[in-house]
Design an enzyme around this catalytic site. Sequence first.
Site, PDB file in Angstrom:
ATOM      1  N   LYS A 202       0.866  -1.186   0.000  1.00  0.00           N
ATOM      2  CA  LYS A 202       0.000   0.000   0.000  1.00  0.00           C
ATOM      3  C   LYS A 202       0.895   1.225   0.000  1.00  0.00           C
ATOM      4  O   LYS A 202       1.663   1.456   0.929  1.00  0.00           O
ATOM      5  CB  LYS A 202      -0.922   0.009   1.211  1.00  0.00           C
ATOM      6  CG  LYS A 202      -1.872   1.200   1.230  1.00  0.00           C
ATOM      7  CD  LYS A 202      -2.810   1.131   2.418  1.00  0.00           C
ATOM      8  CE  LYS A 202      -3.764   2.309   2.440  1.00  0.00           C
ATOM      9  NZ  LYS A 202      -4.678   2.259   3.603  1.00  0.00           N
ATOM     10  N   ARG A 212     -10.817   9.525   1.484  1.00  0.00           N
ATOM     11  CA  ARG A 212     -10.720  10.186   2.787  1.00  0.00           C
ATOM     12  C   ARG A 212     -11.877  11.152   2.997  1.00  0.00           C
ATOM     13  O   ARG A 212     -12.354  11.331   4.120  1.00  0.00           O
ATOM     14  CB  ARG A 212      -9.368  10.877   2.916  1.00  0.00           C
ATOM     15  CG  ARG A 212      -8.220   9.868   3.030  1.00  0.00           C
ATOM     16  CD  ARG A 212      -6.845  10.505   2.967  1.00  0.00           C
ATOM     17  NE  ARG A 212      -5.810   9.469   3.003  1.00  0.00           N
ATOM     18  CZ  ARG A 212      -4.534   9.664   2.693  1.00  0.00           C
ATOM     19  NH1 ARG A 212      -4.133  10.877   2.313  1.00  0.00           N
ATOM     20  NH2 ARG A 212      -3.664   8.678   2.746  1.00  0.00           N
ATOM     21  N   LYS A 226       1.005  10.083   5.431  1.00  0.00           N
ATOM     22  CA  LYS A 226       1.209   8.736   5.964  1.00  0.00           C
ATOM     23  C   LYS A 226       2.489   8.109   5.424  1.00  0.00           C
ATOM     24  O   LYS A 226       2.616   6.888   5.350  1.00  0.00           O
ATOM     25  CB  LYS A 226      -0.016   7.873   5.647  1.00  0.00           C
ATOM     26  CG  LYS A 226      -1.307   8.470   6.193  1.00  0.00           C
ATOM     27  CD  LYS A 226      -2.500   7.554   6.028  1.00  0.00           C
ATOM     28  CE  LYS A 226      -3.753   8.169   6.641  1.00  0.00           C
ATOM     29  NZ  LYS A 226      -4.920   7.274   6.613  1.00  0.00           N
ATOM     30  N   GLU A 242       7.729  -6.669   1.338  1.00  0.00           N
ATOM     31  CA  GLU A 242       6.516  -6.544   2.154  1.00  0.00           C
ATOM     32  C   GLU A 242       5.578  -7.732   1.923  1.00  0.00           C
ATOM     33  O   GLU A 242       5.015  -8.294   2.864  1.00  0.00           O
ATOM     34  CB  GLU A 242       5.792  -5.239   1.821  1.00  0.00           C
ATOM     35  CG  GLU A 242       6.488  -3.987   2.313  1.00  0.00           C
ATOM     36  CD  GLU A 242       6.200  -3.694   3.785  1.00  0.00           C
ATOM     37  OE1 GLU A 242       5.591  -4.557   4.469  1.00  0.00           O
ATOM     38  OE2 GLU A 242       6.576  -2.615   4.254  1.00  0.00           O
ATOM     39  N   LYS A 257      -2.155  -1.580  -3.724  1.00  0.00           N
ATOM     40  CA  LYS A 257      -3.004  -0.386  -3.706  1.00  0.00           C
ATOM     41  C   LYS A 257      -2.116   0.847  -3.806  1.00  0.00           C
ATOM     42  O   LYS A 257      -1.148   0.945  -3.042  1.00  0.00           O
ATOM     43  CB  LYS A 257      -3.817  -0.355  -2.414  1.00  0.00           C
ATOM     44  CG  LYS A 257      -4.758   0.826  -2.292  1.00  0.00           C
ATOM     45  CD  LYS A 257      -5.533   0.774  -0.976  1.00  0.00           C
ATOM     46  CE  LYS A 257      -6.476   1.960  -0.861  1.00  0.00           C
ATOM     47  NZ  LYS A 257      -7.207   1.975   0.426  1.00  0.00           N
ATOM     48  N   SER A 283     -10.216   5.356  -5.071  1.00  0.00           N
ATOM     49  CA  SER A 283     -11.182   6.435  -5.278  1.00  0.00           C
ATOM     50  C   SER A 283     -10.730   7.447  -6.314  1.00  0.00           C
ATOM     51  O   SER A 283     -11.534   7.911  -7.132  1.00  0.00           O
ATOM     52  CB  SER A 283     -11.447   7.136  -3.947  1.00  0.00           C
ATOM     53  OG  SER A 283     -10.244   7.655  -3.390  1.00  0.00           O
ATOM     54  N   TYR A 322     -15.130   0.538  -7.254  1.00  0.00           N
ATOM     55  CA  TYR A 322     -16.419   1.210  -7.082  1.00  0.00           C
ATOM     56  C   TYR A 322     -17.282   1.045  -8.334  1.00  0.00           C
ATOM     57  O   TYR A 322     -18.465   1.382  -8.307  1.00  0.00           O
ATOM     58  CB  TYR A 322     -16.193   2.691  -6.766  1.00  0.00           C
ATOM     59  CG  TYR A 322     -15.338   2.879  -5.530  1.00  0.00           C
ATOM     60  CD1 TYR A 322     -15.899   2.774  -4.265  1.00  0.00           C
ATOM     61  CD2 TYR A 322     -13.962   3.108  -5.630  1.00  0.00           C
ATOM     62  CE1 TYR A 322     -15.117   2.908  -3.131  1.00  0.00           C
ATOM     63  CE2 TYR A 322     -13.174   3.237  -4.499  1.00  0.00           C
ATOM     64  CZ  TYR A 322     -13.757   3.140  -3.254  1.00  0.00           C
ATOM     65  OH  TYR A 322     -12.979   3.251  -2.124  1.00  0.00           O
TER      66      TYR A 322
END
Length: 335
Positions: A202, A212, A226, A242, A257, A283, A322
């Site tokens: 991610k 968000r 982040k 990872e 992602k 998104s 979505y």
Amino acid sequence: MHTPPPFPASRPRRLRRDEFTRALVREHHVQVSDLILPVFVLPGKNKIQNVDSMPGVQRLSLDQLLPVADECVRLGIPVMALFPVIDPKNKSEDGAEAINPQGLVPKVVRELKKRFPELGILTDVALDPYTSHGQDGVRDASGYILNDETVKILSQQALVQAEAGVDIVAPSDMMDGRIGAIRQMLEKRGHMHTRIMAYSAKYASAFYGPFRDAVGSAGNLGKGNKKAYQMDPANTDEALREVALDIAEGADMVMVKPGMPYLDIVRRVKDEFRVPTFAYQVSGEYAMLKAAANNGWLDHDAVMMESLLAFKRAGADGVLTYFALEAARKLRELR
């Protein structure tokens, strides 16, 4: 690769001449069973809120979400992914509401599984919807996210979700060691059948903005970022490390992602590990395509389906998108 004979013995266009031939030799396909629908759930009743930055997407209270779940079942979409919109009064510095067995997510999971037992339910394991600061973990005095303290809460959050009946927990926080801790917690408490889909790669991406907005964490995060725990978009080898760690710790499935800007990562992960690999068409990707289509600049259905095909071609076994309902309806039309 075997070198084909030169032209005119080889005429690749022969296999593109008509629709039946193109269909016969098509290498990749999008199916309804490839799709996971992310939804945003609100507390309360009879609530519908449009997400302005994501045309066509709404925040829904449980009673309004039930018809969406029913449509998923009717269309054959196998999994719905829940993302909560938490009342600001329930947010705190440590995100304690995330481990409330009577909280929004456990309540919604219990009702969905009672009404639609055949529909897979995936839940997000992360603290950002629950924290007053919008970060995915517990902060120290300087604002740095504490890894081990956060992992303890995440393990409890996953357990609460599993006890509510969720099928798949999906840790999206990017804390070190959280997959192993969650797996141990689930095994210890008898939830050996609860699957883990790890957000293994991610990235600290600029494509998350509309999400968000949807869950109400953008205002809390403010100008923060982040980058101290999500991955640097410049890195690819790190993604493989990872993923390897998460598989070793007990992940059943892994995720990359964002999606389309990171198809190279999807390909590398699938080639290296050959495990169930998923991608999240996030998104910002959705919003871009929707905006361009709504302005008449792109053919909506064509770019929607082409984008999903790109995930399958890159090696993804499934896609969180979505577009899932619209794509499933389109695939039904094309039968």
